[in-house]
Design a protein around this motif. Structure first.
Motif, PDB file in Angstrom:
ATOM      1  N   ALA A  99       0.832  -1.209   0.000  1.00  0.00           N
ATOM      2  CA  ALA A  99       0.000   0.000   0.000  1.00  0.00           C
ATOM      3  C   ALA A  99       0.863   1.253   0.000  1.00  0.00           C
ATOM      4  O   ALA A  99       0.522   2.250  -0.649  1.00  0.00           O
ATOM      5  CB  ALA A  99      -0.933  -0.005   1.205  1.00  0.00           C
ATOM      6  N   LEU A 100       1.992   1.215   0.716  1.00  0.00           N
ATOM      7  CA  LEU A 100       2.896   2.362   0.739  1.00  0.00           C
ATOM      8  C   LEU A 100       3.502   2.593  -0.639  1.00  0.00           C
ATOM      9  O   LEU A 100       3.581   3.737  -1.105  1.00  0.00           O
ATOM     10  CB  LEU A 100       4.002   2.140   1.777  1.00  0.00           C
ATOM     11  CG  LEU A 100       5.129   3.174   1.775  1.00  0.00           C
ATOM     12  CD1 LEU A 100       4.589   4.565   2.083  1.00  0.00           C
ATOM     13  CD2 LEU A 100       6.215   2.789   2.779  1.00  0.00           C
ATOM     14  N   ARG A 101       3.927   1.519  -1.292  1.00  0.00           N
ATOM     15  CA  ARG A 101       4.501   1.660  -2.636  1.00  0.00           C
ATOM     16  C   ARG A 101       3.480   2.278  -3.601  1.00  0.00           C
ATOM     17  O   ARG A 101       3.819   3.148  -4.399  1.00  0.00           O
ATOM     18  CB  ARG A 101       4.965   0.301  -3.155  1.00  0.00           C
ATOM     19  CG  ARG A 101       6.131  -0.305  -2.384  1.00  0.00           C
ATOM     20  CD  ARG A 101       6.649  -1.545  -3.105  1.00  0.00           C
ATOM     21  NE  ARG A 101       7.775  -2.124  -2.392  1.00  0.00           N
ATOM     22  CZ  ARG A 101       7.661  -3.047  -1.441  1.00  0.00           C
ATOM     23  NH1 ARG A 101       6.466  -3.505  -1.099  1.00  0.00           N
ATOM     24  NH2 ARG A 101       8.737  -3.524  -0.826  1.00  0.00           N
ATOM     25  N   ASP A 102       2.240   1.815  -3.508  1.00  0.00           N
ATOM     26  CA  ASP A 102       1.198   2.354  -4.386  1.00  0.00           C
ATOM     27  C   ASP A 102       0.959   3.839  -4.114  1.00  0.00           C
ATOM     28  O   ASP A 102       0.808   4.640  -5.050  1.00  0.00           O
ATOM     29  CB  ASP A 102      -0.099   1.572  -4.191  1.00  0.00           C
ATOM     30  CG  ASP A 102       0.022   0.122  -4.634  1.00  0.00           C
ATOM     31  OD1 ASP A 102       0.932  -0.162  -5.449  1.00  0.00           O
ATOM     32  OD2 ASP A 102      -0.772  -0.717  -4.164  1.00  0.00           O
ATOM     33  N   GLN A 103       0.947   4.220  -2.849  1.00  0.00           N
ATOM     34  CA  GLN A 103       0.725   5.625  -2.494  1.00  0.00           C
ATOM     35  C   GLN A 103       1.877   6.506  -2.956  1.00  0.00           C
ATOM     36  O   GLN A 103       1.665   7.631  -3.422  1.00  0.00           O
ATOM     37  CB  GLN A 103       0.523   5.743  -0.986  1.00  0.00           C
ATOM     38  CG  GLN A 103      -0.797   5.161  -0.502  1.00  0.00           C
ATOM     39  CD  GLN A 103      -0.831   4.926   0.992  1.00  0.00           C
ATOM     40  OE1 GLN A 103       0.203   4.990   1.668  1.00  0.00           O
ATOM     41  NE2 GLN A 103      -2.007   4.637   1.521  1.00  0.00           N
TER      42      GLN A 103
END
Length: 276
Positions: free
Chosen positions: A193-197
C-alpha cells in the motif's frame, strides 16, 4: 569570521525570513517584547552550545560579537526564565518551516531516504518523573534525509510506538511530494500500500521486498542498487546529530521535546552548510 559567528549569521537570516521580521528591532522597544527571530536565534544557539538556558545567557554575555549578529547588546539579553518561557510560544509549524529553509541551504537532490531513531528523555529527575507520571523514557523520531547532501528535510516525532513505520512514511512523503523523485527505505517499510501511495505521488519507491515467493527476487532485482544503498545516509545523519548535539532532550513536556528535536535538526543543517 569564526564558525559560531557564521552559524549565527545564517541562523538569524533564516529566522527573519520565516517570521517576516527583517526590519524590526531585536530588543524590546516601547514596552514590547523581543522579536521572534531573536528568540528563535537564541534557542538555536542554546542547542548549538548544548547548554542550559542560564549557561547560554552567561556565555553570550562574554560574546558581544555574537549577540551583535542577532541585533542585541549584552545588556539587552533576556533573563534565562524569559528565554525558557518563550519556547512555549514557538509553534511546531514554525519549527517545520525553519527546518525546510535550513535544508534549502544545501540544494536538495530530490532523492531521499527515511529511517527512525530514538532519543532519550532522561534529563528529568526521578522525583519529577514520579510526581508527573512521566513514564515514557524514549522518543521515536522518523527523519527524511536528502541522500546527496545529508540534510534533514522533514521529521515526525512520537512518544508511543503505535502505528506502522509505513503509515508514518506515507504521511511524511505526502508533505514533501513535490520535492521528491525517489524515496529509499529498509525492509521495515515493506508494504505494498505504501509503494502504491508513493507512485500516486510521483515518487519512486526504493524499498526491498521481503522474500516470501520467487517473484520477490525479481522485484528486488529491478531496484536501483546505487540509489537504494544511499539509504544508509539516514543512519549517518542520526549518528552525527547525536554525537554533536546530544542523544537526549532537555525539555520535559512532549510538545517542547518535539520542538527541541526539530530545532536540533535545524542547527545540524546550518552547521553543515557553514562548514561547507
Amino acid at each position: 569570521m569564526t564558525q559560531i559567528s557564521r552559524f549565527t549569521e545564517r541562523c538569524v537570516s533564516i529566522a527573519q525570513r520565516v517570521t517576516g521580521e527583517r526590519g524590526e528591532s531585536a530588543a524590546p522597544t516601547g514596552g514590547g517584547g523581543f522579536a521572534d527571530y531573536a528568540l528563535i536565534s537564541l534557542h538555536c544557539l542554546r542547542i548549538y552550545l548544548d547548554t542550559s538556558y542560564r549557561m547560554t545567557i552567561d556565555l553570550l554575555k562574554e560574546m558581544p560579537q555574537i549577540t551583535g549578529e542577532i541585533g542585541l547588546d549584552v545588556a539587552d539579553l533576556p533573563d534565562p526564565s524569559t528565554l525558557c518561557k518563550s519556547f512555549d510560544r514557538i509553534e511546531m509549524s514554525v519549527c517545520r518551516v525553519l527546518l525546510r529553509h535550513s535544508a534549502q541551504l544545501h540544494n536538495p537532490s530530490e532523492h531521499a531516504a527515511i529511517d527512525a531513531t530514538f532519543y532519550e528523555r532522561d534529563r528529568a529527575s526521578r522525583h519529577y518523573c514520579h510526581r508527573t507520571n512521566y513514564r515514557v523514557q524514549t522518543l521515536k523520531v522518523t527523519k527524511l534525509v536528502d541522500t546527496a547532501t545529508q540534510a534533514v528535510l522533514d521529521l515526525h516525532c512520537s512518544t508511543t510506538l503505535e502505528g506502522s513505520d509505513a503509515d508514518l512514511c506515507e504521511q511524511i512523503a505526502r508533505r514533501n511530494a513535490g520535492d521528491l523523485r525517489s524515496l529509499a527505505a529498509d525492509k521495515g517499510y515493506d508494504k505494498q500500500a505504501l509503494r502504491d501511495q508513493l507512485r500516486e505521488l510521483d515518487i519512486r519507491p526504493l524499498i526491498k521486498h521481503r522474500i516470501f515467493a520467487p517473484y520477490d527476487h525479481a522485484h528486488n532485482a529491478r531496484i536501483d542498487d546505487n540509489r537504494y544503498a544511499q539509504r544508509s545516509m539516514t543512519e549517518t545523519v542520526n549518528s552525527a546529530i547525536k554525537r554533536s548535539l546530544g542523544y537526549a532532550v532537555r525539555a520535559r513536556t512532549w510538545y517542547r521535546e518535539f520542538r527541541e528535536i526539530t530545532l536540533m535538526c535545524v542547527v545540524y543543517n546550518i552547521k553543515r552548510a557553514v562548514k561547507q
